[in-house]
Design a protein around this motif. Structure first.
Motif, PDB file in Angstrom:
ATOM      1  N   PRO A  52       0.183  60.107  33.279  1.00 29.70           N
ATOM      2  CA  PRO A  52       1.353  60.157  32.398  1.00 29.70           C
ATOM      3  C   PRO A  52       0.996  60.859  31.083  1.00 29.70           C
ATOM      4  O   PRO A  52      -0.167  60.869  30.660  1.00 29.70           O
ATOM      5  CB  PRO A  52       1.681  58.681  32.146  1.00 29.70           C
ATOM      6  CG  PRO A  52       0.991  57.928  33.234  1.00 29.70           C
ATOM      7  CD  PRO A  52      -0.211  58.739  33.609  1.00 29.70           C
ATOM      8  N   LYS A  53       1.998  61.437  30.445  1.00 30.10           N
ATOM      9  CA  LYS A  53       1.783  62.132  29.175  1.00 30.10           C
ATOM     10  C   LYS A  53       1.114  61.201  28.164  1.00 30.10           C
ATOM     11  O   LYS A  53       1.501  60.042  28.016  1.00 30.10           O
ATOM     12  CB  LYS A  53       3.113  62.627  28.625  1.00 30.10           C
ATOM     13  CG  LYS A  53       2.968  63.458  27.386  1.00 30.10           C
ATOM     14  CD  LYS A  53       4.278  64.023  26.919  1.00 30.10           C
ATOM     15  CE  LYS A  53       4.023  64.859  25.661  1.00 30.10           C
ATOM     16  NZ  LYS A  53       5.238  65.531  25.229  1.00 30.10           N
ATOM     17  N   GLY A  54       0.075  61.700  27.501  1.00 29.76           N
ATOM     18  CA  GLY A  54      -0.637  60.917  26.500  1.00 29.76           C
ATOM     19  C   GLY A  54      -1.710  60.008  27.061  1.00 29.76           C
ATOM     20  O   GLY A  54      -2.363  59.283  26.316  1.00 29.76           O
TER      21      GLY A  54
ATOM     22  N   ALA B 251      -5.682  55.391  30.859  1.00 32.71           N
ATOM     23  CA  ALA B 251      -5.210  54.628  29.701  1.00 32.71           C
ATOM     24  C   ALA B 251      -4.546  55.545  28.683  1.00 32.71           C
ATOM     25  O   ALA B 251      -4.798  56.750  28.643  1.00 32.71           O
ATOM     26  CB  ALA B 251      -6.381  53.886  29.047  1.00 32.71           C
ATOM     27  N   ASP B 252      -3.721  54.930  27.847  1.00 29.98           N
ATOM     28  CA  ASP B 252      -3.054  55.615  26.753  1.00 29.98           C
ATOM     29  C   ASP B 252      -4.111  55.993  25.714  1.00 29.98           C
ATOM     30  O   ASP B 252      -4.873  55.136  25.248  1.00 29.98           O
ATOM     31  CB  ASP B 252      -2.011  54.670  26.143  1.00 29.98           C
ATOM     32  CG  ASP B 252      -1.135  55.329  25.108  1.00 29.98           C
ATOM     33  OD1 ASP B 252      -1.559  56.314  24.467  1.00 29.98           O
ATOM     34  OD2 ASP B 252      -0.006  54.846  24.922  1.00 29.98           O
ATOM     35  N   GLU B 253      -4.141  57.276  25.349  1.00 33.65           N
ATOM     36  CA  GLU B 253      -5.127  57.750  24.364  1.00 33.65           C
ATOM     37  C   GLU B 253      -5.009  57.019  23.033  1.00 33.65           C
ATOM     38  O   GLU B 253      -6.004  56.823  22.340  1.00 33.65           O
ATOM     39  CB  GLU B 253      -4.960  59.256  24.143  1.00 33.65           C
ATOM     40  CG  GLU B 253      -5.343  60.085  25.339  1.00 33.65           C
ATOM     41  CD  GLU B 253      -5.095  61.574  25.143  1.00 33.65           C
ATOM     42  OE1 GLU B 253      -4.465  61.968  24.136  1.00 33.65           O
ATOM     43  OE2 GLU B 253      -5.547  62.348  26.001  1.00 33.65           O
TER      44      GLU B 253
ATOM     45  N   ALA C  36      -4.664  53.984  22.378  1.00 37.01           N
ATOM     46  CA  ALA C  36      -5.411  52.724  22.348  1.00 37.01           C
ATOM     47  C   ALA C  36      -6.823  52.926  21.793  1.00 37.01           C
ATOM     48  O   ALA C  36      -7.439  51.978  21.306  1.00 37.01           O
ATOM     49  CB  ALA C  36      -5.490  52.119  23.740  1.00 37.01           C
ATOM     50  N   PHE C  37      -7.314  54.153  21.835  1.00 39.65           N
ATOM     51  CA  PHE C  37      -8.668  54.434  21.378  1.00 39.65           C
ATOM     52  C   PHE C  37      -8.704  54.924  19.932  1.00 39.65           C
ATOM     53  O   PHE C  37      -9.749  55.320  19.438  1.00 39.65           O
ATOM     54  CB  PHE C  37      -9.348  55.416  22.333  1.00 39.65           C
ATOM     55  CG  PHE C  37      -9.580  54.802  23.689  1.00 39.65           C
ATOM     56  CD1 PHE C  37     -10.772  54.156  23.979  1.00 39.65           C
ATOM     57  CD2 PHE C  37      -8.597  54.839  24.659  1.00 39.65           C
ATOM     58  CE1 PHE C  37     -10.970  53.554  25.205  1.00 39.65           C
ATOM     59  CE2 PHE C  37      -8.789  54.245  25.899  1.00 39.65           C
ATOM     60  CZ  PHE C  37      -9.973  53.609  26.167  1.00 39.65           C
ATOM     61  N   ASP C  38      -7.552  54.884  19.272  1.00 36.58           N
ATOM     62  CA  ASP C  38      -7.495  55.191  17.846  1.00 36.58           C
ATOM     63  C   ASP C  38      -7.698  53.934  17.016  1.00 36.58           C
ATOM     64  O   ASP C  38      -7.853  54.000  15.797  1.00 36.58           O
ATOM     65  CB  ASP C  38      -6.134  55.816  17.483  1.00 36.58           C
ATOM     66  CG  ASP C  38      -5.958  57.189  18.095  1.00 36.58           C
ATOM     67  OD1 ASP C  38      -6.976  57.853  18.383  1.00 36.58           O
ATOM     68  OD2 ASP C  38      -4.796  57.600  18.293  1.00 36.58           O
ATOM     69  N   GLU C  39      -7.672  52.778  17.660  1.00 37.18           N
ATOM     70  CA  GLU C  39      -7.805  51.494  16.976  1.00 37.18           C
ATOM     71  C   GLU C  39      -9.258  51.230  16.588  1.00 37.18           C
ATOM     72  O   GLU C  39     -10.182  51.768  17.180  1.00 37.18           O
ATOM     73  CB  GLU C  39      -7.323  50.362  17.893  1.00 37.18           C
ATOM     74  CG  GLU C  39      -5.910  50.503  18.390  1.00 37.18           C
ATOM     75  CD  GLU C  39      -4.880  50.350  17.287  1.00 37.18           C
ATOM     76  OE1 GLU C  39      -5.126  49.533  16.372  1.00 37.18           O
ATOM     77  OE2 GLU C  39      -3.858  51.056  17.338  1.00 37.18           O
ATOM     78  N   GLU C  40      -9.435  50.357  15.599  1.00 33.03           N
ATOM     79  CA  GLU C  40     -10.767  49.877  15.247  1.00 33.03           C
ATOM     80  C   GLU C  40     -11.170  48.822  16.264  1.00 33.03           C
ATOM     81  O   GLU C  40     -10.342  48.236  16.927  1.00 33.03           O
ATOM     82  CB  GLU C  40     -10.754  49.256  13.842  1.00 33.03           C
ATOM     83  CG  GLU C  40     -10.524  50.253  12.739  1.00 33.03           C
ATOM     84  CD  GLU C  40     -11.662  51.244  12.580  1.00 33.03           C
ATOM     85  OE1 GLU C  40     -12.830  50.883  12.806  1.00 33.03           O
ATOM     86  OE2 GLU C  40     -11.370  52.410  12.246  1.00 33.03           O
ATOM     87  N   GLY C  41     -12.437  48.569  16.390  1.00 32.79           N
ATOM     88  CA  GLY C  41     -12.882  47.490  17.266  1.00 32.79           C
ATOM     89  C   GLY C  41     -13.686  47.992  18.439  1.00 32.79           C
ATOM     90  O   GLY C  41     -13.945  49.198  18.591  1.00 32.79           O
TER      91      GLY C  41
ATOM     92  N   ALA D 114      -2.902  46.346  27.894  1.00 34.50           N
ATOM     93  CA  ALA D 114      -1.556  46.910  28.015  1.00 34.50           C
ATOM     94  C   ALA D 114      -1.577  48.433  27.949  1.00 34.50           C
ATOM     95  O   ALA D 114      -0.609  49.083  28.344  1.00 34.50           O
ATOM     96  CB  ALA D 114      -0.642  46.340  26.935  1.00 34.50           C
ATOM     97  N   ALA D 115      -2.662  49.034  27.485  1.00 29.44           N
ATOM     98  CA  ALA D 115      -2.771  50.493  27.404  1.00 29.44           C
ATOM     99  C   ALA D 115      -3.050  51.125  28.764  1.00 29.44           C
ATOM    100  O   ALA D 115      -2.932  52.336  28.927  1.00 29.44           O
ATOM    101  CB  ALA D 115      -3.879  50.875  26.430  1.00 29.44           C
ATOM    102  N   LEU D 116      -3.411  50.326  29.749  1.00 29.38           N
ATOM    103  CA  LEU D 116      -3.780  50.842  31.065  1.00 29.38           C
ATOM    104  C   LEU D 116      -2.554  51.170  31.912  1.00 29.38           C
ATOM    105  O   LEU D 116      -1.634  50.364  32.018  1.00 29.38           O
ATOM    106  CB  LEU D 116      -4.636  49.814  31.814  1.00 29.38           C
ATOM    107  CG  LEU D 116      -6.007  49.536  31.218  1.00 29.38           C
ATOM    108  CD1 LEU D 116      -6.568  48.219  31.750  1.00 29.38           C
ATOM    109  CD2 LEU D 116      -6.947  50.696  31.507  1.00 29.38           C
ATOM    110  N   SER D 117      -2.569  52.349  32.540  1.00 29.35           N
ATOM    111  CA  SER D 117      -1.528  52.675  33.519  1.00 29.35           C
ATOM    112  C   SER D 117      -2.089  52.590  34.936  1.00 29.35           C
ATOM    113  O   SER D 117      -1.333  52.497  35.900  1.00 29.35           O
ATOM    114  CB  SER D 117      -0.937  54.060  33.261  1.00 29.35           C
ATOM    115  OG  SER D 117      -1.937  55.042  33.192  1.00 29.35           O
ATOM    116  N   LEU D 118      -3.416  52.583  35.060  1.00 26.00           N
ATOM    117  CA  LEU D 118      -4.074  52.448  36.368  1.00 26.00           C
ATOM    118  C   LEU D 118      -5.498  51.956  36.157  1.00 26.00           C
ATOM    119  O   LEU D 118      -6.149  52.327  35.185  1.00 26.00           O
ATOM    120  CB  LEU D 118      -4.098  53.798  37.092  1.00 26.00           C
ATOM    121  CG  LEU D 118      -4.760  53.822  38.475  1.00 26.00           C
ATOM    122  CD1 LEU D 118      -4.018  54.791  39.397  1.00 26.00           C
ATOM    123  CD2 LEU D 118      -6.224  54.193  38.407  1.00 26.00           C
ATOM    124  N   VAL D 119      -5.952  51.135  37.086  1.00 22.82           N
ATOM    125  CA  VAL D 119      -7.342  50.695  37.124  1.00 22.82           C
ATOM    126  C   VAL D 119      -7.863  50.920  38.532  1.00 22.82           C
ATOM    127  O   VAL D 119      -7.153  50.694  39.511  1.00 22.82           O
ATOM    128  CB  VAL D 119      -7.479  49.197  36.755  1.00 22.82           C
ATOM    129  CG1 VAL D 119      -8.872  48.684  37.056  1.00 22.82           C
ATOM    130  CG2 VAL D 119      -7.159  48.971  35.302  1.00 22.82           C
TER     131      VAL D 119
END
Length: 196
Positions: free
Chosen positions: A73-75, A101-103, A105-110, A116-121
């Motif tokens: 998916p886009k992003g 995963a949604d890109e 989600a990797f802009d966050e600290e930690g 919830a950022a996952l679209s597939l595992v």
């Protein structure tokens, strides 16, 4: 709480406080200095250390990642980098073998991303992880993640689960290696498993 190394059999290697909270355990998992070739996850309320996939898994993981990347998916992006995703409602933290995963989600600290950022595992089974991949992770992913792929390395099959609900996935399809496997929305394409 017990820290367990999973080789062919789970073996306790340390004991943690029985009063440790989910967030404390998740932080411990994320900060662990695991032995080379191992990853740590929070499974069934325990910190589990298991080996990375065997060399023979590499080609299959790469082939699957490349096919998924062309249809994400886009992003979103497909990767096999070792990152921990938290599932707070289930008090779990998993480091999937492969994920989309949604890109953002990797802009966050930690040190761990929101599940919830996952679209597939995608999980590639081994003797030491097969039970968790087919049971615990299926239950947790089935509440939230749109698509879950179980690549059964012992059975030479791949199963696609989709349509998550409060009771788990509503749909599934299994094919033997060599047969195409349709992956539904948000991907909507057939995985070519001839190289598996």
């Amino acid at each position: 709480m017990t820290v367990t190394i999973m080789t062919e059999r789970a073996t306790p290697i340390d004991t943690l406080s029985a009063t440790a909270t989910f967030e404390n355990l998740l932080q411990t998992v994320a900060e662990m200095n695991t032995p080379v070739g191992f990853k740590a996850e929070l499974i069934r309320g325990k910190i589990i250390v298991s080996p990375f996939s065997k060399l023979r898994y590499s080609r299959r993981m790469r082939l699957l990642r490349e096919q998924l990347q062309a249809h994400v998916p886009k992003g979103h992006f497909a990767d096999t980098s070792p990152f921990l995703f938290r599932f707070a409602a289930a008090e779990r933290g998993y480091g999937p073998d492969l994920y989309v995963a949604d890109e953002a989600a990797f802009d966050e600290e930690g040190l761990h991303a929101d599940g919830a950022a996952l679209s597939l595992v995608g999980e590639f089974t081994s003797v030491s992880t097969k039970d968790a991949d087919w049971n615990e992770k299926l239950d947790v992913y089935g509440l939230l993640v749109p698509v879950y792929l179980v690549v059964d390395m012992q059975g030479s099959e791949i199963t696609c689960f989709w349509d998550p609900s409060p009771h788990g996935y509503r749909s599934r399809k299994t094919v033997s290696f060599g047969e195409p496997l349709h992956v539904p929305e948000p991907f909507d394409f057939a995985i070519d498993t001839t190289g598996f």
